[in-house]
Write a protein that holds these residues in place. Structure first.
Motif, PDB file in Angstrom:
ATOM      1  N   MET A  91       1.253  12.910   1.082  1.00  0.00           N
ATOM      2  CA  MET A  91       0.510  12.580  -0.138  1.00  0.00           C
ATOM      3  C   MET A  91       1.420  12.618  -1.359  1.00  0.00           C
ATOM      4  O   MET A  91       1.319  11.771  -2.251  1.00  0.00           O
ATOM      5  CB  MET A  91      -0.660  13.554  -0.311  1.00  0.00           C
ATOM      6  CG  MET A  91      -1.750  13.395   0.746  1.00  0.00           C
ATOM      7  SD  MET A  91      -3.069  14.611   0.571  1.00  0.00           S
ATOM      8  CE  MET A  91      -3.737  14.152  -1.017  1.00  0.00           C
ATOM      9  N   ARG A  92       2.339  13.597  -1.403  1.00  0.00           N
ATOM     10  CA  ARG A  92       3.257  13.669  -2.546  1.00  0.00           C
ATOM     11  C   ARG A  92       4.201  12.471  -2.563  1.00  0.00           C
ATOM     12  O   ARG A  92       4.501  11.909  -3.618  1.00  0.00           O
ATOM     13  CB  ARG A  92       4.042  14.980  -2.499  1.00  0.00           C
ATOM     14  CG  ARG A  92       3.208  16.218  -2.819  1.00  0.00           C
ATOM     15  CD  ARG A  92       4.097  17.434  -2.995  1.00  0.00           C
ATOM     16  NE  ARG A  92       4.755  17.812  -1.741  1.00  0.00           N
ATOM     17  CZ  ARG A  92       4.229  18.623  -0.844  1.00  0.00           C
ATOM     18  NH1 ARG A  92       3.032  19.157  -1.054  1.00  0.00           N
ATOM     19  NH2 ARG A  92       4.887  18.931   0.257  1.00  0.00           N
TER      20      ARG A  92
ATOM     21  N   GLN B  15       3.571   9.537  -1.310  1.00  0.00           N
ATOM     22  CA  GLN B  15       2.789   8.353  -1.673  1.00  0.00           C
ATOM     23  C   GLN B  15       2.535   8.300  -3.172  1.00  0.00           C
ATOM     24  O   GLN B  15       2.540   7.224  -3.783  1.00  0.00           O
ATOM     25  CB  GLN B  15       1.465   8.355  -0.913  1.00  0.00           C
ATOM     26  CG  GLN B  15       0.626   7.094  -1.151  1.00  0.00           C
ATOM     27  CD  GLN B  15      -0.639   7.118  -0.327  1.00  0.00           C
ATOM     28  OE1 GLN B  15      -1.005   8.121   0.253  1.00  0.00           O
ATOM     29  NE2 GLN B  15      -1.329   5.996  -0.295  1.00  0.00           N
ATOM     30  N   ALA B  16       2.336   9.465  -3.788  1.00  0.00           N
ATOM     31  CA  ALA B  16       2.092   9.499  -5.235  1.00  0.00           C
ATOM     32  C   ALA B  16       3.335   9.097  -6.012  1.00  0.00           C
ATOM     33  O   ALA B  16       3.252   8.486  -7.086  1.00  0.00           O
ATOM     34  CB  ALA B  16       1.647  10.902  -5.654  1.00  0.00           C
ATOM     35  N   ARG B  17       4.533   9.426  -5.478  1.00  0.00           N
ATOM     36  CA  ARG B  17       5.768   9.079  -6.173  1.00  0.00           C
ATOM     37  C   ARG B  17       6.158   7.621  -5.989  1.00  0.00           C
ATOM     38  O   ARG B  17       6.810   7.031  -6.849  1.00  0.00           O
ATOM     39  CB  ARG B  17       6.908   9.967  -5.675  1.00  0.00           C
ATOM     40  CG  ARG B  17       6.802  11.425  -6.101  1.00  0.00           C
ATOM     41  CD  ARG B  17       8.108  12.140  -5.823  1.00  0.00           C
ATOM     42  NE  ARG B  17       8.440  12.130  -4.399  1.00  0.00           N
ATOM     43  CZ  ARG B  17       8.098  13.077  -3.553  1.00  0.00           C
ATOM     44  NH1 ARG B  17       7.396  14.128  -3.978  1.00  0.00           N
ATOM     45  NH2 ARG B  17       8.445  13.014  -2.281  1.00  0.00           N
TER      46      ARG B  17
ATOM     47  N   ASP C 262      -0.216  -1.950  -5.278  1.00  0.00           N
ATOM     48  CA  ASP C 262      -0.192  -1.650  -6.707  1.00  0.00           C
ATOM     49  C   ASP C 262       0.719  -2.616  -7.441  1.00  0.00           C
ATOM     50  O   ASP C 262       0.413  -3.088  -8.532  1.00  0.00           O
ATOM     51  CB  ASP C 262       0.287  -0.209  -6.926  1.00  0.00           C
ATOM     52  CG  ASP C 262      -0.741   0.798  -6.445  1.00  0.00           C
ATOM     53  OD1 ASP C 262      -1.917   0.419  -6.358  1.00  0.00           O
ATOM     54  OD2 ASP C 262      -0.357   1.944  -6.151  1.00  0.00           O
TER      55      ASP C 262
ATOM     56  N   PRO D  26       5.054   3.743  -5.636  1.00  0.00           N
ATOM     57  CA  PRO D  26       3.952   2.781  -5.767  1.00  0.00           C
ATOM     58  C   PRO D  26       3.849   1.916  -4.525  1.00  0.00           C
ATOM     59  O   PRO D  26       4.852   1.499  -3.952  1.00  0.00           O
ATOM     60  CB  PRO D  26       4.347   1.950  -6.994  1.00  0.00           C
ATOM     61  CG  PRO D  26       5.836   2.113  -7.098  1.00  0.00           C
ATOM     62  CD  PRO D  26       6.147   3.496  -6.579  1.00  0.00           C
ATOM     63  N   THR D  27       2.634   1.676  -4.097  1.00  0.00           N
ATOM     64  CA  THR D  27       2.405   0.860  -2.919  1.00  0.00           C
ATOM     65  C   THR D  27       2.575  -0.612  -3.268  1.00  0.00           C
ATOM     66  O   THR D  27       2.455  -1.005  -4.430  1.00  0.00           O
ATOM     67  CB  THR D  27       0.993   1.093  -2.374  1.00  0.00           C
ATOM     68  OG1 THR D  27       0.051   0.693  -3.378  1.00  0.00           O
ATOM     69  CG2 THR D  27       0.767   2.555  -2.047  1.00  0.00           C
TER      70      THR D  27
END
Length: 285
Positions: free
Chosen positions: A124-125, A127-129, A135, A131-132
């Motif tokens: 999760m960390r 993924q937060a850092r 996005d 961008p997909t």
């Protein structure tokens, strides 16, 4: 009673386990010279139930064992009931080895869950850092729509409305027109399709000011109408529609920057002859 005498009957006081209870029950039947089916008939229990009691794989139910002792074997219940209580308690009480094994199993499960939770947290960390791709695509699409809308607003040009007295010319309510202009800018920078629907379905007219005093002011109705016509013309052209030169309103060379970014409150707006007074990076409106 048949068979051996009572002195040879098993002592229920010596029973302390489920296995001991089963052995004592089997020895009791043998000492009484009875057969398994006879005990089953007397106690009105099935032969399978009596056989299971003799095997000692599980502690029998209290009422079942009572019928076996009192009705099937003709014995006093109290001493055998005490034996059953001891056997039942021993069955429910795990040994120290059993407890140690359960503790080790629980510890292993906890460690496994902690590993899973740590892995999920790290994912999760990360993924937060990062961008997909989705996005990035959405950001690009929003930027493209905003750029398209800004170009459209620059083409339409500013709404050069003057606030004048309703006693000298026909005027319309200022807040109503300003609300229309704000909606045009909002939709243009979000979705040109929605802007097109809004402009082409709008009535194109605004509530007139019924002036009785010199302070009853508003936007010049003719200027507003001309602007709305020009706006509709540019929307149709954006959609790919053809307009004849006669239908097209008079065009002017509008400044590339936003002439409406700092619209003054009240009074008259600056005339278009001085476009350099408007300075902004935002599109018109």
């Amino acid at each position: 009673m048949q068979g051996k005498n009572r002195g040879q009957l098993p002592d229920p006081a010596a029973v302390s386990s489920v296995a001991g209870l089963a052995a004592a029950a089997k020895a009791l039947v043998a000492a009484l010279g009875l057969k398994q089916n006879q005990v089953a008939q007397r106690s009105e229990l099935s032969e399978g139930t009596v056989s299971g009691l003799f095997k000692g794989r599980s502690c029998p139910r209290e009422d079942t064992f009572e019928r076996f002792i009192t009705e099937g074997c003709g014995q006093r219940w109290k001493p055998w009931h005490e034996a059953w209580v001891r056997a039942s308690a021993e069955r429910r009480r795990p040994s120290s080895n059993d407890l140690a094994a359960e503790v080790e199993e629980l510890r292993a499960r906890v460690e496994e869950l902690e590993t899973v939770v740590d892995g999920l947290g790290a994912a999760m960390r990360a993924q937060a850092r990062t961008p997909t791709p989705a996005d990035g695509v959405n950001d690009w699409a929003r930027q493209s729509r905003r750029q398209q809308g800004a170009q459209f607003l620059a083409t339409v040009g500013p709404a050069d409305f003057h606030v004048v007295s309703g006693l000298t010319t026909r005027v319309v309510h200022i807040p109503e027109v300003d609300e229309f202009l704000g909606k045009v800018k909002e939709l243009a920078l979000q979705d040109m399709a929605e802007l097109s629907v809004f402009v082409l379905t709008h009535a194109g007219s605004f509530t007139p000011v019924l002036a009785d005093e010199h302070w009853d002011t508003g936007y010049d109705e003719a200027t507003v109408d001309a602007y709305v016509g020009r706006l509709r013309h540019e929307v149709v052209r954006h959609l790919g529609g053809a307009t004849s030169p006669a239908e097209a309103p008079a065009q002017r060379a509008w400044p590339a920057k936003d002439p409406w970014a700092e619209r003054p409150t009240g009074g008259s707006l600056p005339a278009m002859e001085s476009p350099s007074r408007w300075v902004s990076e935002e599109p018109p409106f």
